[in-house]
Design a protein around this motif. Structure first.
Motif, short mmCIF file in Angstrom:
data_model
loop_
_atom_site.label_atom_id
_atom_site.label_comp_id
_atom_site.label_asym_id
_atom_site.label_seq_id
_atom_site.Cartn_x
_atom_site.Cartn_y
_atom_site.Cartn_z
N ARG A 61 0.79 -1.20 -0.13
CA ARG A 61 0.01 -0.02 -0.04
C ARG A 61 0.78 1.17 0.02
O ARG A 61 0.56 2.28 -0.80
N GLY A 62 1.81 1.22 0.72
CA GLY A 62 2.69 2.59 0.95
C GLY A 62 3.38 2.69 -0.15
O GLY A 62 3.62 4.14 -0.53
N VAL A 63 3.92 1.64 -0.86
CA VAL A 63 5.04 1.85 -2.12
C VAL A 63 4.11 2.54 -3.38
O VAL A 63 4.38 3.71 -3.88
N PRO A 64 3.27 1.71 -3.57
CA PRO A 64 2.38 2.32 -4.91
C PRO A 64 1.49 3.64 -4.49
O PRO A 64 1.53 4.48 -5.55
N GLN A 65 1.35 3.73 -3.41
CA GLN A 65 0.58 5.12 -3.13
C GLN A 65 1.66 6.42 -3.24
O GLN A 65 1.12 7.24 -3.52
N THR A 66 2.89 5.84 -2.72
CA THR A 66 3.83 6.93 -2.94
C THR A 66 4.20 7.23 -4.38
O THR A 66 4.53 8.42 -4.88
N MET A 67 4.39 6.31 -5.11
CA MET A 67 4.72 6.42 -6.55
C MET A 67 3.44 7.17 -7.09
O MET A 67 3.75 8.09 -8.14
N THR A 68 2.24 6.85 -6.77
CA THR A 68 1.02 7.41 -7.68
C THR A 68 1.22 8.97 -7.17
O THR A 68 0.90 9.85 -8.01
N VAL A 69 1.50 9.28 -5.99
CA VAL A 69 1.42 10.73 -5.52
C VAL A 69 2.52 11.50 -6.25
O VAL A 69 2.01 12.71 -6.53
N PHE A 70 3.66 10.83 -6.69
CA PHE A 70 4.66 11.65 -7.27
C PHE A 70 4.25 11.82 -8.89
O PHE A 70 5.15 11.95 -9.68
N GLY A 71 3.01 11.02 -9.26
CA GLY A 71 2.79 11.44 -10.67
C GLY A 71 2.84 10.23 -11.60
O GLY A 71 2.60 10.10 -12.73
N LEU A 72 3.48 8.96 -10.69
CA LEU A 72 3.51 7.83 -11.94
C LEU A 72 2.54 7.16 -11.90
O LEU A 72 1.39 6.78 -11.00
#
Length: 314
Positions: A61-72
């Protein structure tokens, strides 16, 4: 990049990165303990499993959420979303269940010996693994609906009754399935939280009312370790209940709204992951075995140049 997005992204990045690091350190410490000791105490076995569940939670949850927040974008397809969401749901459920198990086992450990407990206490180590298996099966069954509703994000408007996680959508199709899923998950969580609060309250009551008797038992039977373990368990429960309360206030709000803003979903993810991020550092600081292994590893990793300089200084 917008300042709000930057702050949110950095917050998720720090939380996820530090949480993964902390839980990995706890697991490595316990791996070394397993190699050097004949067996782990029930509390240590549960703490080790809790660190594993929290590590998986942050990875899914944390890893994909972080990547999504940065626009990936387009990180996962439909099949990947089903696997990631199902794994996340199980790990999150295990986090609350294992914290509850920890408090119940510790309550039994410190409880005065009685007719029933005199036979139960020696059997605790043999009950740990079957309880683990039961919790896994229970949560795999409760979370089985998650893969059916999970999918990769679609272009266009997000349908009603859909949890927009950014990297995946959980589309419940109608209000009934949306509410039933929320009630089932919340009902399970509240049941385990109520049990952990009750057992932790019992531990505090014992330590408060029978402090002199407990100290006498500790001196004769090495119970000081049990008292420290009990205090650690109670603190972990308080930590979990605090973030659980924030998480569920947001979750109840999300259940009452047909369309939920991604900002609200981000807030829930952040607070629901705080326990997984903070708990390993509390374990490291309060558990003597884990702390000793971490300090030993830190001493061994000291740069050779520092040792050489110390030699010259002498």
């Amino acid at each position: 990049m917008d300042l709000c997005v930057t702050v949110k992204g950095v917050s998720f990045l720090l939380q996820t990165g530090m949480g993964i690091l902390g839980n990995t350190v706890v697991l490595l410490a316990y791996a070394h303990i397993i190699l050097t000791e004949p067996k782990l105490l029930p509390v240590d076995m549960i703490l080790c499993h809790l660190a594993f569940a929290n590590l998986v939670l942050l990875l899914t949850r944390g890893v994909p959420q972080t990547m999504t927040v940065f626009g990936l974008t387009n990180l996962l397809n439909d099949a990947s979303c089903k696997v990631v969401i199902y794994t996340y749901r199980i790990s999150r459920a295990l986090s609350v269940c294992l914290t509850c198990m920890l408090s119940v086992f510790q309550a039994v450990t410190v409880a005065p010996a009685g007719p029933g407990l005199s036979r139960l206490k020696p059997a605790l180590p043999s009950l740990v693994l079957p309880t683990f298996a039961g919790l896994w099966l229970l949560n795999m069954a409760i979370c089985i609906a998650a893969p059916f509703f999970s999918m990769a994000p679609r272009n266009g408007t997000v349908p009603a009754y859909t949890l927009n996680l950014g990297f995946c959508h959980v589309d419940f199709r109608d209000n009934l399935s949306y509410v039933v899923n929320g009630v089932a998950v919340s009902g399970r969580d509240f049941a385990f939280v109520a049990l952990m609060v009750a057992s932790s309250g019992y531990i505090l009551l014992l330590l408060h009312r029978h402090s002199r008797q407990v100290r006498a038992i500790h001196r004769s039977q090495g119970g000081g370790a049990e008292t420290r373990a009990a205090k650690t368990v109670v603190t972990l429960v308080v930590l979990y209940v605090f973030f659980f309360g924030i998480d569920n206030v947001v979750w109840i709000y999300m259940l009452t709204e047909a369309k939920v803003s991604p900002v609200v979903a981000d807030m829930r993810v952040f607070f629901s992951s705080c326990y997984a991020f903070l708990s390993p550092y509390f374990i490291i600081s309060s558990n003597k075995k884990v702390k000793a292994k971490v300090l030993c590893a830190a001493e061994q990793d000291r740069p050779e140049s520092m040792d050489t300089q110390e030699t010259y200084d002498k």
